[in-house]
Design a protein around this motif. Structure first.
Motif, PDB file in Angstrom:
ATOM      1  N   ASP A 202       5.229 -20.543   1.013  1.00 32.90           N
ATOM      2  CA  ASP A 202       5.979 -19.605   1.828  1.00 32.90           C
ATOM      3  C   ASP A 202       5.018 -18.943   2.807  1.00 32.90           C
ATOM      4  O   ASP A 202       3.802 -18.908   2.587  1.00 32.90           O
ATOM      5  CB  ASP A 202       6.658 -18.542   0.958  1.00 32.90           C
ATOM      6  CG  ASP A 202       7.839 -17.885   1.660  1.00 32.90           C
ATOM      7  OD1 ASP A 202       8.976 -18.365   1.476  1.00 32.90           O
ATOM      8  OD2 ASP A 202       7.624 -16.924   2.419  1.00 32.90           O
ATOM      9  N   ILE A 203       5.593 -18.372   3.880  1.00 33.34           N
ATOM     10  CA  ILE A 203       4.800 -17.641   4.864  1.00 33.34           C
ATOM     11  C   ILE A 203       4.573 -16.194   4.437  1.00 33.34           C
ATOM     12  O   ILE A 203       3.753 -15.487   5.036  1.00 33.34           O
ATOM     13  CB  ILE A 203       5.463 -17.668   6.255  1.00 33.34           C
ATOM     14  CG1 ILE A 203       6.870 -17.027   6.201  1.00 33.34           C
ATOM     15  CG2 ILE A 203       5.545 -19.101   6.778  1.00 33.34           C
ATOM     16  CD1 ILE A 203       7.550 -16.931   7.556  1.00 33.34           C
ATOM     17  N   ASP A 204       5.285 -15.732   3.405  1.00 30.57           N
ATOM     18  CA  ASP A 204       5.228 -14.347   2.928  1.00 30.57           C
ATOM     19  C   ASP A 204       4.143 -14.233   1.857  1.00 30.57           C
ATOM     20  O   ASP A 204       4.355 -14.575   0.691  1.00 30.57           O
ATOM     21  CB  ASP A 204       6.602 -13.963   2.373  1.00 30.57           C
ATOM     22  CG  ASP A 204       6.698 -12.506   1.924  1.00 30.57           C
ATOM     23  OD1 ASP A 204       5.651 -11.888   1.675  1.00 30.57           O
ATOM     24  OD2 ASP A 204       7.832 -12.010   1.819  1.00 30.57           O
ATOM     25  N   ALA A 205       2.978 -13.708   2.225  1.00 35.87           N
ATOM     26  CA  ALA A 205       1.842 -13.638   1.302  1.00 35.87           C
ATOM     27  C   ALA A 205       2.139 -12.746   0.107  1.00 35.87           C
ATOM     28  O   ALA A 205       1.701 -13.028  -1.023  1.00 35.87           O
ATOM     29  CB  ALA A 205       0.609 -13.133   2.039  1.00 35.87           C
ATOM     30  N   ASP A 206       2.858 -11.658   0.313  1.00 32.85           N
ATOM     31  CA  ASP A 206       3.187 -10.741  -0.774  1.00 32.85           C
ATOM     32  C   ASP A 206       4.064 -11.425  -1.813  1.00 32.85           C
ATOM     33  O   ASP A 206       3.843 -11.293  -3.025  1.00 32.85           O
ATOM     34  CB  ASP A 206       3.875  -9.505  -0.198  1.00 32.85           C
ATOM     35  CG  ASP A 206       4.279  -8.507  -1.274  1.00 32.85           C
ATOM     36  OD1 ASP A 206       3.400  -8.090  -2.053  1.00 32.85           O
ATOM     37  OD2 ASP A 206       5.472  -8.164  -1.343  1.00 32.85           O
ATOM     38  N   ASN A 207       5.060 -12.165  -1.363  1.00 33.88           N
ATOM     39  CA  ASN A 207       5.917 -12.877  -2.307  1.00 33.88           C
ATOM     40  C   ASN A 207       5.166 -14.005  -3.008  1.00 33.88           C
ATOM     41  O   ASN A 207       5.399 -14.274  -4.191  1.00 33.88           O
ATOM     42  CB  ASN A 207       7.154 -13.418  -1.589  1.00 33.88           C
ATOM     43  CG  ASN A 207       8.364 -12.519  -1.775  1.00 33.88           C
ATOM     44  OD1 ASN A 207       8.491 -11.844  -2.782  1.00 33.88           O
ATOM     45  ND2 ASN A 207       9.265 -12.517  -0.796  1.00 33.88           N
ATOM     46  N   ILE A 208       4.279 -14.675  -2.307  1.00 36.61           N
ATOM     47  CA  ILE A 208       3.486 -15.728  -2.947  1.00 36.61           C
ATOM     48  C   ILE A 208       2.626 -15.144  -4.061  1.00 36.61           C
ATOM     49  O   ILE A 208       2.526 -15.709  -5.161  1.00 36.61           O
ATOM     50  CB  ILE A 208       2.614 -16.462  -1.903  1.00 36.61           C
ATOM     51  CG1 ILE A 208       3.482 -17.389  -1.052  1.00 36.61           C
ATOM     52  CG2 ILE A 208       1.485 -17.251  -2.571  1.00 36.61           C
ATOM     53  CD1 ILE A 208       4.087 -18.567  -1.803  1.00 36.61           C
ATOM     54  N   ALA A 209       2.004 -13.989  -3.819  1.00 37.43           N
ATOM     55  CA  ALA A 209       1.194 -13.347  -4.854  1.00 37.43           C
ATOM     56  C   ALA A 209       2.054 -12.946  -6.045  1.00 37.43           C
ATOM     57  O   ALA A 209       1.643 -13.083  -7.209  1.00 37.43           O
ATOM     58  CB  ALA A 209       0.482 -12.127  -4.271  1.00 37.43           C
TER      59      ALA A 209
END
Length: 359
Positions: A202-209
């Motif tokens: 995903d492009i969303d780093a917060d959600n990936i973490a």
């Protein structure tokens, strides 16, 4: 009758058929409230089922005047709500193989295609840690945890049944599964229970973490707004993309479709969702807008603000609609477009694609 509006309402009656408003799971029972549409069946001809068995108690024909706005031309829409409950039977689980299957059918019950309108509830005992409400909101537009879980479990199980129906392949038969645009792990949290080979990007780093913390059975990686990714060629034999191409402009769409072709194996399968008539019915999309989508093929309605806090380019994330003819022609540049199945990806349509062997 407006024929355009009728077509939209019929899509909801045929391909959504019913939707739950509330599902409450207790130790010894499950309670469901919702609404169901039918053009031909009266309420006394319908059945509410759990795992193929009739609910113990069902109250039909409850007032639903709000449904007259989106579905006013569907017979019985004003009294289409129901409420039902079912007690757990001694010695039997409500969640065989980890999921309860809920459905509203005609009087003959379920058949081999009934999974397309079933809703699936995962066993609460097997649920993993949840993302934050803000992370959920960036994925589904609000922070409703129950809708997040119900939608994720339902879409994964419907996709699984679609693969079995068309190709006689369970999810566990795929060697490397990509959850493209995984967001807060709505699909990955259930894919990881059914397969040991799931990768979410995903492009969303917060959600990936968050996914990496809460879903230990899969691996996750942030990707840039534009390809290429760091994956080698032919890395995946199955790709799922839930409501990704509904948010990319045409240039970005084409770039990602080319990248998906690069990183998939010959004969790999892809299931990518798009907005269709069924979702337009739920969202009360004006028929004039759908007519414009039909005429133009690709319609960009403007920027979507859901990712503005985590994506630097405020113009990147869009609200996009495609016509079926456009998909069949343009996406065939990269894949064989096998089918477009209405209302199966939650309330979106799913485009079934296969990677050609001669590319």
């Amino acid at each position: 009758m407006n024929i355009y509006q009728a077509d939209i309402q019929l899509a909801a009656a045929k391909h959504l058929r019913w939707m739950p408003d509330s599902i409450v799971v207790e130790e010894d029972r499950i309670t469901v409230s919702g609404w169901a549409l039918s053009v031909w069946d009266s309420h006394d001809q319908r059945r509410v089922l759990i795992n193929g068995v009739d609910f113990e108690q069902v109250a039909w024909s409850l007032a639903s005047p709000d449904l007259l706005v989106p579905f006013g031309d569907v017979p019985g829409a004003a009294v289409s709500r129901f409420h039902c409950w079912h007690r757990k039977t001694n010695g039997q689980s409500m969640f065989p193989e980890g999921f309860a299957r809920l459905n509203v059918t005609g009087r003959f019950g379920e058949h081999r295609l009934s999974y397309r309108t079933a809703w699936y509830v995962a066993d609460p005992a097997r649920e993993q840690d949840m993302p934050s409400l803000a992370q959920i909101e960036r994925v589904i537009g609000n922070g409703d945890q129950r809708a997040f879980l119900l939608g994720g479990a339902t879409i994964v199980k419907r996709f699984e049944q679609l693969l079995l129906e068309r190709f006689e392949r369970p999810l566990s038969s795929f060697e490397s599964i990509l959850d493209w645009g995984c967001g807060a792990g709505r699909l990955s949290r259930y894919l990881s229970l059914l397969s040991p080979s799931v990768t979410g990007i995903d492009i969303d780093a917060d959600n990936i973490a968050s996914c990496a913390r809460t879903i230990p059975g899969a691996r996750f990686m942030q990707v840039d707004l534009m390809p290429p990714t760091s994956f080698p060629e032919a890395a995946f034999d199955l790709v799922l993309g839930l409501s990704v191409l509904t948010h990319l402009d045409e240039v970005v769409q084409d770039a990602w479709l080319a990248e998906l072709r690069r990183i998939t194996r010959p004969n790999a399968l892809l299931m990518l969702s798009v907005q269709g008539l069924a979702q337009m019915a739920l969202y009360r999309t004006p028929p004039e807008l759908h007519l414009e989508v039909h005429r133009s093929g690709f319609f960009d309605a403007g920027a979507n603000s859901q990712l503005q806090e985590v994506v630097a380019d405020a113009s990147y994330y869009r609200n996009v609609m495609h016509s079926p003819d456009y998909i069949m022609v343009r996406w065939s540049r990269w894949f064989d477009v096998l089918d477009i199945i209405e209302g199966t990806a939650g309330n979106q349509d799913v485009v079934l694609l296969r990677r050609r062997t001669d590319d």
